[in-house]
Design an enzyme around this catalytic site. Structure first.
Site, PDB file in Angstrom:
ATOM      1  N   GLY A  21      -1.971 -21.335   8.040  1.00  0.00           N
ATOM      2  CA  GLY A  21      -3.150 -21.170   9.478  1.00  0.00           C
ATOM      3  C   GLY A  21      -2.127 -22.162  11.133  1.00  0.00           C
ATOM      4  O   GLY A  21      -3.004 -22.395  11.885  1.00  0.00           O
ATOM      5  N   HIS A  75      -0.737  -8.869  11.946  1.00  0.00           N
ATOM      6  CA  HIS A  75       0.574  -7.847  10.441  1.00  0.00           C
ATOM      7  C   HIS A  75       1.377  -8.586  11.590  1.00  0.00           C
ATOM      8  O   HIS A  75       2.462  -7.909  12.783  1.00  0.00           O
ATOM      9  CB  HIS A  75       0.232  -6.802  10.370  1.00  0.00           C
ATOM     10  CG  HIS A  75       0.715  -5.902   9.485  1.00  0.00           C
ATOM     11  ND1 HIS A  75       1.121  -6.999   8.024  1.00  0.00           N
ATOM     12  CD2 HIS A  75       1.883  -6.252   9.664  1.00  0.00           C
ATOM     13  CE1 HIS A  75       2.275  -6.010   6.949  1.00  0.00           C
ATOM     14  NE2 HIS A  75       2.333  -5.661   8.340  1.00  0.00           N
ATOM     15  N   THR A 135      -9.136  -1.069  10.110  1.00  0.00           N
ATOM     16  CA  THR A 135      -9.681   0.570   8.874  1.00  0.00           C
ATOM     17  C   THR A 135      -9.505   0.059   7.130  1.00  0.00           C
ATOM     18  O   THR A 135      -9.106  -0.384   7.223  1.00  0.00           O
ATOM     19  CB  THR A 135      -9.405   1.214   9.166  1.00  0.00           C
ATOM     20  OG1 THR A 135      -7.623   0.992   9.592  1.00  0.00           O
ATOM     21  CG2 THR A 135      -9.706   1.560  10.622  1.00  0.00           C
ATOM     22  N   ILE A 160      -6.160  -8.214  -0.174  1.00  0.00           N
ATOM     23  CA  ILE A 160      -6.942  -6.789   0.125  1.00  0.00           C
ATOM     24  C   ILE A 160      -8.030  -7.030   0.010  1.00  0.00           C
ATOM     25  O   ILE A 160      -9.009  -7.269  -0.510  1.00  0.00           O
ATOM     26  CB  ILE A 160      -6.468  -5.843  -0.542  1.00  0.00           C
ATOM     27  CG1 ILE A 160      -4.728  -5.724  -0.707  1.00  0.00           C
ATOM     28  CG2 ILE A 160      -6.711  -4.032  -0.652  1.00  0.00           C
ATOM     29  CD1 ILE A 160      -3.879  -4.381  -1.186  1.00  0.00           C
ATOM     30  N   LEU A 161      -9.140  -6.641   1.080  1.00  0.00           N
ATOM     31  CA  LEU A 161     -10.324  -6.160   1.475  1.00  0.00           C
ATOM     32  C   LEU A 161     -10.885  -4.348   1.075  1.00  0.00           C
ATOM     33  O   LEU A 161     -10.344  -4.150   0.965  1.00  0.00           O
ATOM     34  CB  LEU A 161     -10.420  -6.817   2.756  1.00  0.00           C
ATOM     35  CG  LEU A 161      -9.943  -7.580   3.656  1.00  0.00           C
ATOM     36  CD1 LEU A 161      -9.810  -7.341   5.384  1.00  0.00           C
ATOM     37  CD2 LEU A 161     -11.369  -8.496   3.438  1.00  0.00           C
ATOM     38  N   ASN A 219      -1.727 -19.219  12.836  1.00  0.00           N
ATOM     39  CA  ASN A 219      -2.106 -18.594  13.784  1.00  0.00           C
ATOM     40  C   ASN A 219      -3.261 -18.921  14.044  1.00  0.00           C
ATOM     41  O   ASN A 219      -3.812 -19.154  15.173  1.00  0.00           O
ATOM     42  CB  ASN A 219      -1.654 -17.263  13.310  1.00  0.00           C
ATOM     43  CG  ASN A 219      -1.246 -16.230  13.534  1.00  0.00           C
ATOM     44  OD1 ASN A 219      -0.515 -15.874  14.426  1.00  0.00           O
ATOM     45  ND2 ASN A 219       0.307 -16.261  12.560  1.00  0.00           N
ATOM     46  N   MET A 242      -4.477 -13.241   2.770  1.00  0.00           N
ATOM     47  CA  MET A 242      -3.579 -12.777   2.470  1.00  0.00           C
ATOM     48  C   MET A 242      -4.496 -11.726   0.751  1.00  0.00           C
ATOM     49  O   MET A 242      -3.986 -11.506   0.109  1.00  0.00           O
ATOM     50  CB  MET A 242      -2.099 -13.665   1.677  1.00  0.00           C
ATOM     51  CG  MET A 242      -2.061 -14.496   2.787  1.00  0.00           C
ATOM     52  SD  MET A 242      -0.622 -12.867   3.632  1.00  0.00           S
ATOM     53  CE  MET A 242       0.819 -12.225   3.180  1.00  0.00           C
TER      54      MET A 242
HETATM   55  C1  GRF Z   1       1.913 -14.547   8.959  1.00  0.00           C
HETATM   56  O1  GRF Z   1       3.259 -14.257   9.512  1.00  0.00           O
HETATM   57  C2  GRF Z   1       0.586 -13.181   9.432  1.00  0.00           C
HETATM   58  O2  GRF Z   1       1.770 -12.691   9.923  1.00  0.00           O
HETATM   59  C3  GRF Z   1       1.143 -13.115   8.439  1.00  0.00           C
HETATM   60  O3  GRF Z   1       0.837 -14.588   6.829  1.00  0.00           O
HETATM   61  C4  GRF Z   1       1.725 -15.429   8.043  1.00  0.00           C
HETATM   62  C5  GRF Z   1       0.878 -16.813   7.306  1.00  0.00           C
HETATM   63  O4  GRF Z   1      -0.082 -16.151   8.163  1.00  0.00           O
HETATM   64  N1  GRF Z   1      -0.317 -12.123   7.351  1.00  0.00           N
HETATM   65  P1  GRF Z   1      -0.423 -18.402   8.781  1.00  0.00           P
HETATM   66  O5  GRF Z   1       0.683 -19.556   9.594  1.00  0.00           O
HETATM   67  O6  GRF Z   1      -1.474 -18.761   7.831  1.00  0.00           O
HETATM   68  O7  GRF Z   1      -1.793 -18.175   9.911  1.00  0.00           O
END
Ligand code: GRF
Length: 209
Positions: A11, A104, A136, A87-88, A13, A85
């Site tokens: 988490g 991404h 998309t 796929i939707l 981000n 992580m």
């Molecule tokens: C990040 O590199 C993000 O781009 C990818 O997952 C990684 C981990 O993200 N989708 P976070 O540290 O859990 O936000």
């Protein structure tokens, strides 16, 4: 603007979004992995959290239907995939069409999918980076909102490159959300995103050391 954030892991981000003190309400954080550290991070910051364990569902469609029901309880204006992580399904993407963004770790359309940093090094690219885009049904595709370019160094390993890209992610995702919340992102008919009323100082590209 009310958002729900989906995570799968640490988490970082999500943390960057929260640290940016954006004019948005993070109504809930949902993880498909109950052990995701990002859930603990969200709880510590007083945000409602849910773990919806995808291994407890017979198939992707059933999981996404349960996830949509959970998200829609909050009636968000937008959904942010922040290190999510899974796929939707097309049903999920269409349900949130225009209201769903993803970060991404590559300069899309290069290197969709996983292991982007190792693949970038294997290809010998001189510049790598990250992309925030509207989602998309096509995996890691969709109208690009903002990108950060990260130069590749001769001694880079996937981990060292990933660390610099992640730092760039923590800049561009909050920036994308700030513009989104201000209603400044316009997806044009040609599928490209126009940043409304952009002045010269605002770039939809960030060059990151
Ligand atoms: C990040 O590199 C993000 O781009 C990818 O997952 C990684 C981990 O993200 N989708 P976070 O540290 O859990 O936000």
């Amino acid at each position: 603007m009310k958002l729900v954030v989906l995570i799968s892991g640490r988490g970082s981000n999500l943390n960057a979004i929260l640290d940016a003190a954006l004019p948005v309400e993070i109504a809930a954080v949902i993880s498909n992995r109950p052990t995701a550290d990002g859930l603990t991070l969200a709880r510590r910051r007083g945000i409602a959290t849910h773990a919806l364990d995808h291994t407890q569902y017979p198939n992707r469609a059933d999981f996404d239907a349960a996830l949509m029901a959970l998200i829609d309880n909050y009636q968000p204006d937008g959904v942010v995939l922040a290190g999510y992580m899974r796929i939707l399904t097309d049903a999920f993407v269409e349900h949130y069409s225009g209201r769903l963004i993803n970060i991404h770790p590559s300069l899309l359309p290069s290197f969709p999918g996983i292991h982007t940093h190792a693949r970038a090094l294997a290809e010998g690219v001189r510049v790598h980076g990250c992309t925030v885009h509207f989602v998309t049904p096509q995996l890691d595709h969709g109208p690009i909102i903002v990108q950060a370019a990260v130069p590749v160094r001769a001694d880079d390993t996937p981990d060292s490159l990933a660390a610099r890209v992640l730092a760039a992610e923590h800049q561009v995702l909050p920036q994308a959300i700030r513009w989104w919340a201000a209603g400044r992102l316009v997806v044009q008919n040609d599928g490209r995103v126009n940043l409304r009323d952009a002045d010269g100082s605002e770039q939809a590209l960030l060059i990151y050391g």
